[in-house]
Motif scaffolding. Structure first.
Motif, PDB file in Angstrom:
ATOM      1  N   THR A  97       0.949  -1.291  -0.024  1.00  0.00           N
ATOM      2  CA  THR A  97      -0.009  -0.177   0.068  1.00  0.00           C
ATOM      3  C   THR A  97       0.993   1.139   0.044  1.00  0.00           C
ATOM      4  O   THR A  97       2.118   1.278   0.415  1.00  0.00           O
ATOM      5  CB  THR A  97      -0.714   0.043   1.413  1.00  0.00           C
ATOM      6  OG1 THR A  97      -1.706   1.241   1.122  1.00  0.00           O
ATOM      7  CG2 THR A  97      -0.065   0.028   2.554  1.00  0.00           C
ATOM      8  N   ALA A 123       1.916   4.840   1.387  1.00  0.00           N
ATOM      9  CA  ALA A 123       1.266   5.542   2.833  1.00  0.00           C
ATOM     10  C   ALA A 123       2.511   6.784   3.118  1.00  0.00           C
ATOM     11  O   ALA A 123       3.557   7.011   2.219  1.00  0.00           O
ATOM     12  CB  ALA A 123       1.714   4.774   3.889  1.00  0.00           C
ATOM     13  N   ASP A 172      -4.690   2.959  10.785  1.00  0.00           N
ATOM     14  CA  ASP A 172      -5.392   2.213   9.486  1.00  0.00           C
ATOM     15  C   ASP A 172      -4.309   1.675   8.673  1.00  0.00           C
ATOM     16  O   ASP A 172      -4.597   0.572   7.969  1.00  0.00           O
ATOM     17  CB  ASP A 172      -5.722   3.630   8.792  1.00  0.00           C
ATOM     18  CG  ASP A 172      -7.068   4.303   9.549  1.00  0.00           C
ATOM     19  OD1 ASP A 172      -7.548   3.500  10.260  1.00  0.00           O
ATOM     20  OD2 ASP A 172      -7.301   5.402   8.831  1.00  0.00           O
ATOM     21  N   LEU A 173      -3.046   2.005   8.576  1.00  0.00           N
ATOM     22  CA  LEU A 173      -2.060   1.392   7.859  1.00  0.00           C
ATOM     23  C   LEU A 173      -1.687  -0.063   8.334  1.00  0.00           C
ATOM     24  O   LEU A 173      -1.559  -0.839   7.621  1.00  0.00           O
ATOM     25  CB  LEU A 173      -0.644   2.282   7.935  1.00  0.00           C
ATOM     26  CG  LEU A 173       0.826   1.644   7.218  1.00  0.00           C
ATOM     27  CD1 LEU A 173       0.134   1.457   5.747  1.00  0.00           C
ATOM     28  CD2 LEU A 173       1.626   2.781   7.214  1.00  0.00           C
ATOM     29  N   SER A 209      -4.423  -2.177   7.095  1.00  0.00           N
ATOM     30  CA  SER A 209      -4.213  -2.585   5.890  1.00  0.00           C
ATOM     31  C   SER A 209      -3.366  -3.423   5.435  1.00  0.00           C
ATOM     32  O   SER A 209      -3.424  -4.198   4.450  1.00  0.00           O
ATOM     33  CB  SER A 209      -4.305  -1.381   4.739  1.00  0.00           C
ATOM     34  OG  SER A 209      -3.216  -0.481   5.210  1.00  0.00           O
ATOM     35  N   ASN A 237      -5.691  11.818   6.175  1.00  0.00           N
ATOM     36  CA  ASN A 237      -5.808  10.900   6.751  1.00  0.00           C
ATOM     37  C   ASN A 237      -4.541  10.685   7.733  1.00  0.00           C
ATOM     38  O   ASN A 237      -3.399  10.534   7.323  1.00  0.00           O
ATOM     39  CB  ASN A 237      -6.212   9.512   6.409  1.00  0.00           C
ATOM     40  CG  ASN A 237      -6.625   8.404   7.478  1.00  0.00           C
ATOM     41  OD1 ASN A 237      -6.361   8.680   8.673  1.00  0.00           O
ATOM     42  ND2 ASN A 237      -6.966   7.210   6.874  1.00  0.00           N
ATOM     43  N   ASP A 287      -2.794   6.998   8.527  1.00  0.00           N
ATOM     44  CA  ASP A 287      -2.231   5.919   7.435  1.00  0.00           C
ATOM     45  C   ASP A 287      -0.852   6.389   7.099  1.00  0.00           C
ATOM     46  O   ASP A 287      -0.442   6.809   6.089  1.00  0.00           O
ATOM     47  CB  ASP A 287      -3.117   6.190   6.019  1.00  0.00           C
ATOM     48  CG  ASP A 287      -3.179   5.252   5.145  1.00  0.00           C
ATOM     49  OD1 ASP A 287      -2.373   4.193   5.555  1.00  0.00           O
ATOM     50  OD2 ASP A 287      -3.331   5.476   3.822  1.00  0.00           O
TER      51      ASP A 287
END
Lengths: 239, 405
Positions: free
Chosen positions: B116, B118, B158-159, B162, B197, B200
């Motif tokens: 992802t 970030a 959040d990170l 995920s 955010n 994240d």
């Protein structure tokens, strides 16, 4: 006898110096209370201008006009409106009823401007409409009435404020001969009850039903008091 | 004639021609609805931004590279702020209790087969206290991490979610720019700041960041993106701002133009207030123009209406209406159209504001002042734009009016 209309050397001039039109030229005229008179004359003779001055829609350029003893030439817009409201009842060729209002509401309109309270307005409007034979048409709109009926509503509107003068401008001009008779009968009946009636007309059959004819030509009264019965000869002679 | 009669008469006339009356009102309806919605949204935006800055705490200051003027000229901030500046502030400014330099970049973060993008934020231990970011699990970066340039990472919730889903990330290894980092902590949820955010994010030691991720990009030392600073207390913010400014001017050998800006929470609130205030005024002005156009619409239709109703006006005059009566009648018609349009527009505006506050984070609200101004202005517009046609009607010569069949 009381004098309702008195023209004292009344002139009405339109336009400026070069394009001057003398619509009325030094007119003297008197109409007494209770008279029933027709104003006649060829077009351009000044009879419409005379009508407007009599109805306080227009002021004379010079001379004095006394309506019911009051010198109208001296009055301002507010006072003229008041005179038109209280002393004069107008009937027009095109009826001029307001289409969005019922017969009753149309007849009440002059009383609205006179500041008469609603219950009294309703009562008097009903009486006036009954008098012209429309007691069963109180809530109809103008477009639901025939031409003759519309003109009768207009007459009811003209008499509802008990004016001293009923002023009619070609009141039968838009009517057929049958309804003309009906409407003229109402005028005759109103006159018989004491209301002074003055009407402008170019129809001699209509003028014959009045009791006095005033003949205009070129801005002047040339026959102040013709008898309606021998109108035909005079008409030919006058024209 | 009394006013009540005039109003009744006007209502009668207006209802006799419903379609036209509605269309005439439309301009005012739209104008009014947009004034109320726009002002509501503008003020909502202002309140939102203010509350975000207020959540930072009253004793926070920021040092950002470039003067406010130079940052207006270019998107790319100058790279004038360094780690050494931050250290100097921490050691030499007495009113400061914590300094957290930050160096940040957007990078791909990989764990086993998940990847992802970030925000990677290189910083120092003070960050957590200065910006009040708390650790939920494990620990934040330590001084030792920064000294040694360890490959440790603390993850925003959040990170973490995920990358790891339900499993425990602590002690696991993730890869940033193909370099392995060990997860040492998970942060508490913090929410969004001005739409970004803040959960994240991956936090790593500043030294690791500049040595291994970004590289040394500033000619003056280890570049930082900006420095968050906590003053000792609320009252020393002003002093801190002054001292930091002087210190950095000395360090940067500045003679005329600053190449940095020190901003307090108060400054930020002021900027937000100015921007949002300007936004609100702009929105209100646009909406006001449409209200004005609506007024012209009323005047236009009324002028046509006067012409159309010439005979009615003549008749009214013949049966006893004075010029004033006619004037008042037409003005009342115009005011009724405008006021009714204003009321309908207000309802729609209130609906619009409610809708905005339901679907967006903006706490838009109906401002009573805006409602009063809009309704007052629209009635005023009716009066103002009604006068010209009404005067025309009042001045009509009854003879001409009656003969115009």
């Amino acid at each position: 006898m009381k004098t309702i209309i008195r023209f004292d050397h009344v002139s009405k001039v339109y336009g400026s110096e070069n394009t001057e039109v003398r619509a009325l030229s030094d007119v003297n005229l008197t109409v007494e209370a209770g008279e029933y008179c027709a104003i006649m004359g060829p077009s351009g003779s000044g009879k419409s201008t005379a009508m407007n001055v009599i109805g306080c829609l227009d002021r004379p350029t010079s001379g004095s006009y006394y309506l019911d003893g009051v010198d109208v030439a001296q009055l301002n817009d507010q006072e003229l409106a008041h005179i038109r409201n209280r002393k004069i009842g107008f009937v027009f060729q095109q009826f001029h009823l307001l289409p969005q209002l019922s017969a009753m509401e149309n007849v009440m309109l002059p009383m609205v401007y006179a500041g008469i309270p609603l219950p009294q307005r309703q009562q008097r409007a009903t009486e006036a409409l009954t008098r012209v034979g429309l007691a069963n048409r109180l809530n109809n709109r103008p477009n639901q009435l025939s031409g003759g009926q519309q003109q009768r509503v207009a007459i009811a509107r003209a008499i509802v404020n008990q004016p001293v003068l009923l002023l009619a401008d070609e009141p039968t001009g838009a009517l057929d001969s049958h309804t003309t008779q009906e409407v003229m009968a109402i005028f005759a009946e109103l006159n018989a009850s004491g209301i002074t009636v003055v009407m402008v007309t170019h129809e001699s059959e209509v003028a014959r039903l009045t009791r006095r004819v005033v003949w205009f030509r070129d801005g002047q009264v040339i026959h102040p008091n013709l008898s309606p019965t021998n109108l035909a000869q005079v008409t030919v002679a006058a024209v | 004639m009394d006013i009540l009669e005039s109003v009744k008469m006007a209502v009668k006339t207006l209802t006799a021609n419903k379609l036209r009356s509605t269309l005439t009102m439309l301009g005012i309806i739209i104008g009014n609805a947009s004034v109320i919605t726009m002002v509501g949204v503008g003020q909502g935006a202002q309140r939102y931004a203010s509350s975000q800055f207020e959540s930072l705490g009253p004793n926070v200051l920021f040092v950002i590279p470039g003067s406010s003027e130079s940052r207006n000229r270019t998107l790319d901030a100058p790279r004038t702020l360094t780690l050494e500046d931050a250290k100097a502030i921490a050691t030499q400014v007495p009113t400061v209790s914590g300094v957290a330099p930050q160096l940040q970049t957007q990078q791909a973060v990989v764990y086993s087969n998940r990847s992802t993008s970030a925000l990677i934020l290189g910083t120092t231990p003070d960050f957590s206290s200065v910006r009040t970011f708390d650790v939920a699990n494990g620990r934040f970066i330590s001084d030792l991490d920064v000294q040694r340039g360890t490959r440790s990472v603390a993850l925003g919730p959040d990170l973490a979610k995920s990358l790891f889903g339900a499993s425990d990330p602590l002690g696991q290894t993730i890869r940033i720019k193909n370099i392995s980092f060990q997860v040492i902590g998970i942060m508490e949820a913090k929410g969004a700041f001005l739409g970004n955010n803040q959960d994240d994010v991956a936090y790593i030691p500043l030294s690791t960041m500049s040595d291994q991720i970004t590289g040394n990009t500033s000619p003056y030392g280890t570049e930082v993106t900006f420095i968050s600073i906590a003053a000792r207390d609320e009252n020393s913010v002003g002093a801190a701002q002054f001292q930091i400014t002087n210190l950095l001017r000395l360090r940067h050998k500045i003679v005329t133009d600053d190449d940095f800006t020190v901003r307090t929470q108060k400054d930020a609130l002021e900027v937000v207030g100015n921007v949002a205030g300007a936004l609100t005024i702009m929105l209100a002005a646009i909406a006001g123009i449409s209200l004005f156009v609506g007024g012209i619409g009323i005047m236009n239709i009324m002028l046509v209406s006067v012409r159309e109703r010439t005979q009615e006006i003549g008749l009214r005059k013949a049966i006893g209406a004075s010029q004033d009566d006619i004037l008042v009648q037409f003005i009342i018609e115009a005011i009724i159209l405008a006021a009714l349009g204003g009321a309908v527009g207000t309802l729609i505006g209130v609906g619009g504001v409610t809708l905005v506050s339901m679907v967006s984070p903006l706490k838009a609200s109906v401002s009573p002042a805006a409602v009063m101004v809009a309704v007052g202005v629209s009635s005023g517009i009716g009066l103002f734009f009604g006068v010209v046609p009404a005067r025309q009607a009042a001045k009509l010569d009854p003879i001409v009016a009656l003969r115009s069949a």
